[in-house]
Design an enzyme around this catalytic site. Structure first.
Site, PDB file in Angstrom:
ATOM      1  N   SER A  19      30.103 -17.783  -2.001  1.00  0.00           N
ATOM      2  CA  SER A  19      29.450 -18.274  -3.161  1.00  0.00           C
ATOM      3  C   SER A  19      28.010 -19.293  -2.479  1.00  0.00           C
ATOM      4  O   SER A  19      28.266 -19.867  -1.542  1.00  0.00           O
ATOM      5  CB  SER A  19      30.117 -19.392  -3.978  1.00  0.00           C
ATOM      6  OG  SER A  19      31.367 -18.722  -4.354  1.00  0.00           O
TER       7      SER A  19
ATOM      8  N   GLU B 217      25.472 -24.095  -1.766  1.00  0.00           N
ATOM      9  CA  GLU B 217      26.691 -24.357  -1.046  1.00  0.00           C
ATOM     10  C   GLU B 217      26.419 -24.249   0.402  1.00  0.00           C
ATOM     11  O   GLU B 217      26.798 -25.240   1.072  1.00  0.00           O
ATOM     12  CB  GLU B 217      27.646 -23.344  -1.787  1.00  0.00           C
ATOM     13  CG  GLU B 217      29.064 -23.544  -1.003  1.00  0.00           C
ATOM     14  CD  GLU B 217      30.081 -23.189  -1.753  1.00  0.00           C
ATOM     15  OE1 GLU B 217      30.527 -23.701  -2.743  1.00  0.00           O
ATOM     16  OE2 GLU B 217      31.005 -22.517  -1.219  1.00  0.00           O
TER      17      GLU B 217
ATOM     18  N   ARG C 133      34.058 -29.144  -3.865  1.00  0.00           N
ATOM     19  CA  ARG C 133      33.468 -28.801  -2.622  1.00  0.00           C
ATOM     20  C   ARG C 133      32.639 -30.090  -2.041  1.00  0.00           C
ATOM     21  O   ARG C 133      31.482 -29.832  -1.474  1.00  0.00           O
ATOM     22  CB  ARG C 133      32.225 -27.745  -3.179  1.00  0.00           C
ATOM     23  CG  ARG C 133      32.866 -26.549  -3.749  1.00  0.00           C
ATOM     24  CD  ARG C 133      33.589 -25.670  -2.565  1.00  0.00           C
ATOM     25  NE  ARG C 133      33.704 -24.194  -2.854  1.00  0.00           N
ATOM     26  CZ  ARG C 133      34.776 -23.729  -3.784  1.00  0.00           C
ATOM     27  NH1 ARG C 133      35.709 -24.514  -4.000  1.00  0.00           N
ATOM     28  NH2 ARG C 133      34.583 -22.649  -4.062  1.00  0.00           N
TER      29      ARG C 133
HETATM   30  N1  EPU Z   1      30.766 -13.972 -13.722  1.00  0.00           N
HETATM   31  C1  EPU Z   1      29.759 -13.218 -14.169  1.00  0.00           C
HETATM   32  N2  EPU Z   1      28.786 -12.450 -13.456  1.00  0.00           N
HETATM   33  C2  EPU Z   1      29.001 -12.302 -12.043  1.00  0.00           C
HETATM   34  C3  EPU Z   1      30.466 -12.584 -11.692  1.00  0.00           C
HETATM   35  C4  EPU Z   1      31.180 -13.421 -12.157  1.00  0.00           C
HETATM   36  O1  EPU Z   1      29.218 -13.666 -15.325  1.00  0.00           O
HETATM   37  O2  EPU Z   1      28.239 -11.451 -11.495  1.00  0.00           O
HETATM   38  C5  EPU Z   1      31.530 -14.557 -14.459  1.00  0.00           C
HETATM   39  C6  EPU Z   1      32.882 -14.074 -14.474  1.00  0.00           C
HETATM   40  O3  EPU Z   1      32.944 -13.297 -15.777  1.00  0.00           O
HETATM   41  C7  EPU Z   1      33.911 -15.353 -14.756  1.00  0.00           C
HETATM   42  C8  EPU Z   1      32.796 -16.296 -13.886  1.00  0.00           C
HETATM   43  O4  EPU Z   1      31.825 -15.976 -13.680  1.00  0.00           O
HETATM   44  O5  EPU Z   1      34.111 -15.522 -15.915  1.00  0.00           O
HETATM   45  C9  EPU Z   1      33.783 -16.795 -12.811  1.00  0.00           C
HETATM   46  O6  EPU Z   1      33.767 -16.018 -11.820  1.00  0.00           O
HETATM   47  P1  EPU Z   1      34.712 -15.872 -10.627  1.00  0.00           P
HETATM   48  O7  EPU Z   1      36.212 -15.912 -11.099  1.00  0.00           O
HETATM   49  O8  EPU Z   1      34.340 -14.880  -9.716  1.00  0.00           O
HETATM   50  O9  EPU Z   1      34.625 -17.440  -9.811  1.00  0.00           O
HETATM   51  P2  EPU Z   1      33.159 -18.022  -9.473  1.00  0.00           P
HETATM   52  O10 EPU Z   1      33.128 -19.458 -10.190  1.00  0.00           O
HETATM   53  O11 EPU Z   1      32.044 -17.390  -9.357  1.00  0.00           O
HETATM   54  C10 EPU Z   1      34.533 -19.568  -7.739  1.00  0.00           C
HETATM   55  C11 EPU Z   1      34.388 -20.240  -6.452  1.00  0.00           C
HETATM   56  C12 EPU Z   1      34.721 -19.118  -5.376  1.00  0.00           C
HETATM   57  C13 EPU Z   1      36.213 -18.874  -5.608  1.00  0.00           C
HETATM   58  C14 EPU Z   1      36.364 -18.249  -7.130  1.00  0.00           C
HETATM   59  C15 EPU Z   1      37.699 -18.057  -7.589  1.00  0.00           C
HETATM   60  C16 EPU Z   1      32.522 -21.925  -6.455  1.00  0.00           C
HETATM   61  C17 EPU Z   1      30.970 -22.038  -6.202  1.00  0.00           C
HETATM   62  N3  EPU Z   1      33.215 -20.586  -6.170  1.00  0.00           N
HETATM   63  O12 EPU Z   1      33.603 -18.671  -7.977  1.00  0.00           O
HETATM   64  O13 EPU Z   1      34.628 -19.653  -4.156  1.00  0.00           O
HETATM   65  O14 EPU Z   1      36.595 -17.762  -4.851  1.00  0.00           O
HETATM   66  O15 EPU Z   1      36.017 -19.422  -8.106  1.00  0.00           O
HETATM   67  O16 EPU Z   1      38.350 -19.278  -7.710  1.00  0.00           O
HETATM   68  O17 EPU Z   1      33.249 -22.578  -7.019  1.00  0.00           O
HETATM   69  C18 EPU Z   1      33.032 -19.756  -2.287  1.00  0.00           C
HETATM   70  O18 EPU Z   1      33.127 -21.063  -2.566  1.00  0.00           O
HETATM   71  O19 EPU Z   1      32.644 -19.557  -1.278  1.00  0.00           O
HETATM   72  C19 EPU Z   1      33.892 -19.154  -3.162  1.00  0.00           C
HETATM   73  C20 EPU Z   1      33.920 -17.527  -3.122  1.00  0.00           C
END
Ligand code: EPU
Length: 327
Positions: A231, A323, A163
């Protein structure tokens, strides 16, 4: 082209915050940027160029000349050893993904349905489902607001990391005009991320895209229905010792020995999922998203973001970085 005074930015931000800019303009030809820059200097305001407004938190009054990048155009060059896709900054990113996949070219399908424009994509090196823009990036053209010249940046010159890019670090100095991507001729699907791993290795680009779209729709709110900026915090990257102290958090070890942690998990673990301040809230299905339940104000969003940061920091000693940009 004279900018419009007291320009309504409400339709130009996916959080749906009611905001007005001191001046605003729609840019349909990048040559207009020099004029806008001169105008901004003449009224003593900064010039801010925005794309789809999908990574923004707007104050009620934005003290700036805001230019909404609306330039269009896209092309494909299949004559080289990779397939080269070029698109103007104002093109919609998700449409570009659909357009390339529609022609049978695989390579950016994991980045399907990400809101925003092509020009904004390199600024924060968009990433999702095991792929980052940097992985498919070839070059871009940018307008340098300091001396009004055009510059080409290759991948190394963009300084991409999680990012991050030089465009973000230079805080608006460079305005991206067009982006060229390399998609491979010998494409293989990238199915490492949870949810994609159940697809067969023979899956087509269209099938991978369809799955990414389905996952995003199931997890992330549609900003047209519930305003949001994706995010709201980065996943924090911490040292191994800090990570080890939080046994249950989902973790992603990095090559340098540091560990990226799930910010969503950290926020959920301090019981803030679904929490509201006025009409701003933490999304009840994904704790990394701040949503506008309707009529939320900048002050409410900022107070909620502060509460998240201070609560997570108080519990874990980890500082979350926001972000979306604040204008
Ligand atoms: N999780 C929780 N609680 C929640 C949601 C998720 O504990 O309410 C845990 C899940 O269990 C999972 C982990 O968080 O193990 C990761 O969740 P997720 O796969 O949804 O990915 P993220 O790390 O929350 C990142 C990016 C997203 C991207 C997704 C998929 C960042 C800041 N965000 O989210 O990007 O779509 O991975 O690759 O890196 C964005 O930047 O706007 C964005 C949506």
């Amino acid at each position: 082209m004279d900018p419009i005074a007291d320009f309504d930015l409400t339709p130009f931000n996916t959080m749906g915050l009611a905001a007005r800019a001191r001046f605003g303009a729609l840019v349909t030809d990048s040559a207009q940027l020099s004029d806008l820059s001169r105008f901004a200097a003449s009224v003593g305001l900064p010039l801010h160029v925005i794309g789809g407004g999908s990574n923004l938190v707007l104050r009620d009054v934005v003290e700036a000349v805001v230019a909404v990048m609306g330039t269009k155009g896209r092309s494909v060059d299949t004559t080289g050893h990779t397939i080269r896709v070029t698109a103007a900054a104002g093109e919609d990113w998700a449409e570009l993904v659909g357009w390339t996949v529609g022609q049978g070219f695989g390579g950016i399908e994991n980045l399907a349905l990400i809101p925003g424009t092509v020009g904004a994509a390199p600024v924060q090196n968009i990433g999702a489902y095991g792929l980052e823009l940097a992985d498919r990036f070839h070059a871009l053209t940018a307008w340098d607001s300091v001396d009004s010249t055009l510059r080409t940046f290759n991948r190394d010159e963009c300084g991409f990391s999680y990012r991050q890019s030089v465009f973000k670090q230079h805080g608006g100095r460079f305005v991206v005009l067009d982006v060229t991507l390399d998609v491979p001729r010998q494409w293989t699907p990238n199915l490492g991320y949870a949810g994609l791993d159940t697809l067969p290795p023979t899956a087509s680009p269209a099938e991978v895209m369809e799955r990414v779209v389905a996952i995003r729709r199931s997890k992330l709110p549609d900003w047209r229905v519930l305003g949001n900026a994706g995010s709201f915090f980065h996943n924090p990257v911490v040292d191994a010792e800090t990570a080890a102290a939080i046994a249950a958090v989902p973790r992603y070890p990095q090559l340098d020995g540091s560990v990226k942690l799930s910010a969503a998990w950290l926020i959920e673990s301090v019981a803030l999922k679904g929490h509201r301040i006025g009409n701003a809230g933490i999304y009840d299905k994904h704790a990394l998203i701040v949503v506008n339940h309707g009529g939320a104000t900048y002050a409410e969003v900022a107070e909620l973001a502060d509460l998240v940061r201070s609560t997570v920091s108080g519990r874990y000693g980890i500082a979350l970085t926001q972000e979306p940009f604040v204008l």
